[in-house]
Design a protein around this motif. Structure first.
Motif, mmCIF file in Angstrom:
data_model
loop_
_atom_site.group_PDB
_atom_site.id
_atom_site.type_symbol
_atom_site.label_atom_id
_atom_site.label_comp_id
_atom_site.label_asym_id
_atom_site.label_seq_id
_atom_site.Cartn_x
_atom_site.Cartn_y
_atom_site.Cartn_z
ATOM 1 N N LEU A 1 6.644 -3.487 6.690
ATOM 2 C CA LEU A 1 6.944 -2.170 6.123
ATOM 3 C C LEU A 1 6.101 -0.869 6.644
ATOM 4 C CD1 LEU A 1 7.828 -3.096 2.737
ATOM 5 C CD2 LEU A 1 9.452 -2.211 4.223
ATOM 6 N N GLY A 2 4.874 -1.079 6.546
ATOM 7 C CA GLY A 2 3.942 -0.023 7.326
ATOM 8 C C GLY A 2 4.107 0.489 8.675
ATOM 9 N N GLU A 3 4.481 -0.566 9.726
ATOM 10 C CA GLU A 3 4.929 -0.188 11.038
ATOM 11 C C GLU A 3 6.276 0.409 11.146
ATOM 12 O OE1 GLU A 3 5.474 -2.347 15.288
ATOM 13 O OE2 GLU A 3 5.351 -3.495 13.615
ATOM 14 N N GLN A 4 6.943 0.112 10.102
ATOM 15 C CA GLN A 4 8.488 0.773 10.266
ATOM 16 C C GLN A 4 8.564 2.298 9.757
ATOM 17 O OE1 GLN A 4 10.522 -2.014 7.711
ATOM 18 N NE2 GLN A 4 11.480 -3.181 9.637
ATOM 19 N N VAL A 5 7.633 2.263 8.542
ATOM 20 C CA VAL A 5 7.569 3.714 7.914
ATOM 21 C C VAL A 5 6.832 4.829 8.676
ATOM 22 C CG1 VAL A 5 5.391 3.423 6.590
ATOM 23 C CG2 VAL A 5 7.779 4.926 5.723
ATOM 24 N N LEU A 6 5.698 4.104 9.389
ATOM 25 C CA LEU A 6 5.014 5.021 10.363
ATOM 26 C C LEU A 6 5.834 5.208 11.533
ATOM 27 C CD1 LEU A 6 2.018 6.429 10.962
ATOM 28 C CD2 LEU A 6 1.200 4.164 12.068
ATOM 29 N N GLU A 7 6.412 4.521 12.203
ATOM 30 C CA GLU A 7 7.069 4.902 13.413
ATOM 31 C C GLU A 7 8.397 5.880 12.700
ATOM 32 O OE1 GLU A 7 8.954 1.165 14.668
ATOM 33 O OE2 GLU A 7 7.303 0.961 16.071
ATOM 34 N N LYS A 8 8.700 5.660 11.571
ATOM 35 C CA LYS A 8 9.770 6.602 11.267
ATOM 36 C C LYS A 8 9.317 7.916 11.144
ATOM 37 C CE LYS A 8 12.955 5.016 8.243
ATOM 38 N NZ LYS A 8 13.681 4.443 7.075
ATOM 39 N N ALA A 9 8.103 8.013 10.455
ATOM 40 C CA ALA A 9 7.526 9.399 10.447
ATOM 41 C C ALA A 9 7.147 10.153 11.569
ATOM 42 C CB ALA A 9 6.345 9.311 9.357
ATOM 43 N N LEU A 10 6.560 9.373 12.658
ATOM 44 C CA LEU A 10 6.261 9.846 13.581
ATOM 45 C C LEU A 10 7.162 10.233 14.440
ATOM 46 C CD1 LEU A 10 3.570 7.363 14.808
ATOM 47 C CD2 LEU A 10 3.020 9.612 14.247
ATOM 48 N N ILE B 1 -4.828 6.655 6.453
ATOM 49 C CA ILE B 1 -5.105 6.233 5.252
ATOM 50 C C ILE B 1 -3.942 5.208 4.877
ATOM 51 C CG2 ILE B 1 -5.384 7.065 2.832
ATOM 52 C CD1 ILE B 1 -6.247 9.545 4.001
ATOM 53 N N THR B 2 -4.441 4.048 4.518
ATOM 54 C CA THR B 2 -3.443 3.239 3.818
ATOM 55 C C THR B 2 -3.579 2.930 2.260
ATOM 56 O OG1 THR B 2 -4.593 1.381 4.568
ATOM 57 C CG2 THR B 2 -2.645 2.036 6.226
ATOM 58 N N VAL B 3 -2.255 3.013 1.718
ATOM 59 C CA VAL B 3 -2.619 2.740 0.229
ATOM 60 C C VAL B 3 -1.690 1.661 -0.358
ATOM 61 C CG1 VAL B 3 -1.907 4.104 -1.859
ATOM 62 C CG2 VAL B 3 -3.057 5.359 -0.086
ATOM 63 N N SER B 4 -2.429 0.952 -1.281
ATOM 64 C CA SER B 4 -1.924 -0.131 -2.012
ATOM 65 C C SER B 4 -2.649 -0.945 -3.015
ATOM 66 C CB SER B 4 -1.305 -1.055 -0.840
ATOM 67 O OG SER B 4 -0.653 -2.082 -1.260
ATOM 68 N N VAL C 1 -0.819 9.346 5.998
ATOM 69 C CA VAL C 1 -0.978 8.491 4.660
ATOM 70 C C VAL C 1 0.079 7.718 4.584
ATOM 71 C CG1 VAL C 1 -1.192 8.833 2.226
ATOM 72 C CG2 VAL C 1 -2.072 10.494 3.623
ATOM 73 N N ILE C 2 -0.186 6.397 4.286
ATOM 74 C CA ILE C 2 0.924 5.347 4.416
ATOM 75 C C ILE C 2 0.513 4.535 3.173
ATOM 76 C CG2 ILE C 2 1.840 3.178 5.574
ATOM 77 C CD1 ILE C 2 0.288 4.666 8.061
ATOM 78 N N ALA C 3 1.593 4.447 2.350
ATOM 79 C CA ALA C 3 1.874 3.921 1.103
ATOM 80 C C ALA C 3 2.730 2.766 0.915
ATOM 81 C CB ALA C 3 2.179 4.559 -0.202
ATOM 82 N N VAL C 4 2.245 1.441 0.738
ATOM 83 C CA VAL C 4 3.199 0.379 0.779
ATOM 84 C C VAL C 4 2.712 -0.681 -0.371
ATOM 85 C CG1 VAL C 4 3.900 -1.952 2.100
ATOM 86 C CG2 VAL C 4 3.056 0.227 3.490
ATOM 87 N N GLU C 5 3.719 -0.482 -1.085
ATOM 88 C CA GLU C 5 3.696 -1.345 -2.357
ATOM 89 C C GLU C 5 4.697 -2.309 -2.629
ATOM 90 O OE1 GLU C 5 0.854 -0.892 -3.864
ATOM 91 O OE2 GLU C 5 0.343 1.227 -4.190
ATOM 92 N N ALA C 6 4.315 -3.676 -3.427
ATOM 93 C CA ALA C 6 5.369 -4.408 -3.702
ATOM 94 C C ALA C 6 4.793 -5.079 -5.065
ATOM 95 C CB ALA C 6 5.291 -5.575 -2.640
ATOM 96 N N PRO C 7 5.420 -4.388 -6.338
ATOM 97 C CA PRO C 7 4.905 -4.762 -7.579
ATOM 98 C C PRO C 7 5.667 -6.216 -8.030
ATOM 99 C CG PRO C 7 5.349 -2.699 -7.509
ATOM 100 C CD PRO C 7 5.624 -2.747 -6.151
ATOM 101 N N THR C 8 6.775 -6.488 -7.187
ATOM 102 C CA THR C 8 7.537 -7.770 -7.222
ATOM 103 C C THR C 8 6.610 -8.971 -7.073
ATOM 104 O OG1 THR C 8 8.757 -7.840 -5.412
ATOM 105 C CG2 THR C 8 9.712 -6.871 -7.405
ATOM 106 N N ALA C 9 5.805 -8.631 -6.045
ATOM 107 C CA ALA C 9 4.755 -9.881 -5.625
ATOM 108 C C ALA C 9 3.628 -10.161 -6.879
ATOM 109 C CB ALA C 9 4.145 -9.519 -4.208
ATOM 110 N N ALA D 1 8.217 1.542 0.728
ATOM 111 C CA ALA D 1 6.767 2.083 1.500
ATOM 112 C C ALA D 1 7.308 3.757 1.414
ATOM 113 C CB ALA D 1 6.725 1.425 2.762
ATOM 114 N N ALA D 2 6.238 4.241 1.997
ATOM 115 C CA ALA D 2 6.364 5.884 2.523
ATOM 116 C C ALA D 2 5.371 6.109 3.242
ATOM 117 C CB ALA D 2 6.555 6.707 1.014
ATOM 118 N N CYS D 3 5.403 7.236 4.071
ATOM 119 C CA CYS D 3 4.429 7.851 4.881
ATOM 120 C C CYS D 3 4.573 9.074 4.995
ATOM 121 C CB CYS D 3 4.764 7.229 6.379
ATOM 122 S SG CYS D 3 3.385 7.853 7.552
#
Length: 350
Positions: A82-91, A105-108, A165-173, A195-197
């Motif tokens: 997810l982190g790679e996908q969202v960073l690629e999308k934002a760039l 900055i990575t946030v989780s 700033v890349i936020a990746v969260e998985a509360p279901t885990a 995830a969001a960037c």
């Protein structure tokens, strides 16, 4: 020189489930519990103002007994994806090359990963070897804004630089199958994965809303009302029923002095970019803002479509506002609450 938010992008995991589809799964999970308790849990899900949530786990897997190690391994694997996908999308949205980033900055807070996500992204995306890294791991829902504040401080001191700033969260885990407490029921009903960037810049030529000010606010003696407890089964949710009242009690102190030092009042703000922590918190803040004839419709819509994705969620709200291309001069107020207990604010101007 103002630091600008150039773009925001989101990325959702491959699995999703509507609340209607979740209800029958509750019968299986809660089999053997008191009938009145089961009815109460179903009402919590039905009344959570969440129509759909996304997940790194198949919905059946969420309700399957697995170890903390197994779920955390899935978290690590999917967070990198997810982190790679969202960073690629934002760039791509910004038209930036990966090598143009100076700060990551990575946030989780929903899993444990050492090395942290940023290390994997440096390799996956071929980021510069001298890029500055900052993983933010223990600030919960507020950390999406925390990341923006840390990036803004770095960029303000370093003109002509760029940050992600890349936020990746998985509360279901973090879902606890054997925990039948109300905090676990409420968190299961309101949380989802995502995830969001957010890309920021101190280049003069880069365009986007400028950060006029930012500030954190820390509540005294409130560590107990929100967070995680690390148990043998994983990360167990701590969520006190008094959170909405605590926010309401401090609301004036959180909002008014921050705006006043910028010679502003709530009436001057055009866009309320509030983190959708859950239905009760949203209703509390909506009522407080409505006194000033301000709405948080974007917040409610993000909660409805995705649930609370912890730190990433406020960036989904920001993306909705930015995609509407506000008029030059319009103001936005970002606001999140999280463990500590903490409130964090960012003032934007288009």
């Amino acid at each position: 020189m103002n630091v600008k938010i150039v773009t925001v992008a989101k990325q959702l995991p491959k699995y999703s489930c509507s609340t209607t589809d979740v209800i029958p799964m509750l019968d299986t999970w809660l089999d053997g519990q008191d009938i009145r308790f089961i009815k109460k849990v179903k009402k919590i899900f039905e009344g959570a103002a969440v129509n759909r949530r996304y997940s790194i786990l198949d919905p059946v897997e969420v309700f399957t007994a697995t170890s903390f190690e197994e779920k955390n391994n899935i978290y690590c694997r999917e967070a990198i994806i997810l982190g790679e996908q969202v960073l690629e999308k934002a760039l791509s949205k910004a038209g930036w090359e990966p090598q143009s980033l100076d700060y990551i900055i990575t946030v989780s807070c929903t899993g444990i990963m050492i090395p942290s996500l940023d290390a994997y992204l440096i390799n996956k995306m071929n980021l510069r070897q001298d890029i500055v890294r900052l993983p933010v791991t223990e600030m919960g829902c507020v950390a999406g804004i925390s990341g923006i504040i840390y990036a803004e401080n770095f960029l303000k001191s370093n003109p002509g630089k760029r940050a992600a700033v890349i936020a990746v969260e998985a509360p279901t885990a973090t879902f606890q199958l054997d925990d039948f407490s109300m905090p676990n029921m409420v968190s299961a009903a309101i949380f989802g994965d995502g995830a969001a960037c957010c890309l920021l810049s101190s280049y003069e030529d880069d365009q986007g809303p400028a950060i006029l000010d930012e500030q954190m606010y820390h509540f005294y003696d409130a560590e107990h009302i929100m967070g995680f407890k690390l148990t043998n089964g994983g990360l167990q949710m701590i969520l006190d029923i008094g959170v909405p009242d605590t926010i309401a009690e401090h609301f004036g102190t959180i909002i008014h002095p921050f705006l006043q030092k910028n010679n502003l009042g709530i009436q001057d703000i055009n866009h309320m970019i509030f983190h959708p922590g859950g239905k009760k918190i949203v209703l509390t803040v909506e009522k407080l803002f409505s006194e000033f004839e301000k709405n948080i419709d974007d917040t409610k819509e993000v909660l409805l479509q995705y649930g609370n994705m912890s730190s990433a969620t406020v960036l989904y709200v920001l993306e909705r506002v930015m995609d509407r291309q506000p008029q030059p001069g319009e103001l936005g107020l970002m606001l999140s609450f999280g463990p500590g207990f903490s409130a964090q604010r960012v003032l934007l101007q288009w």
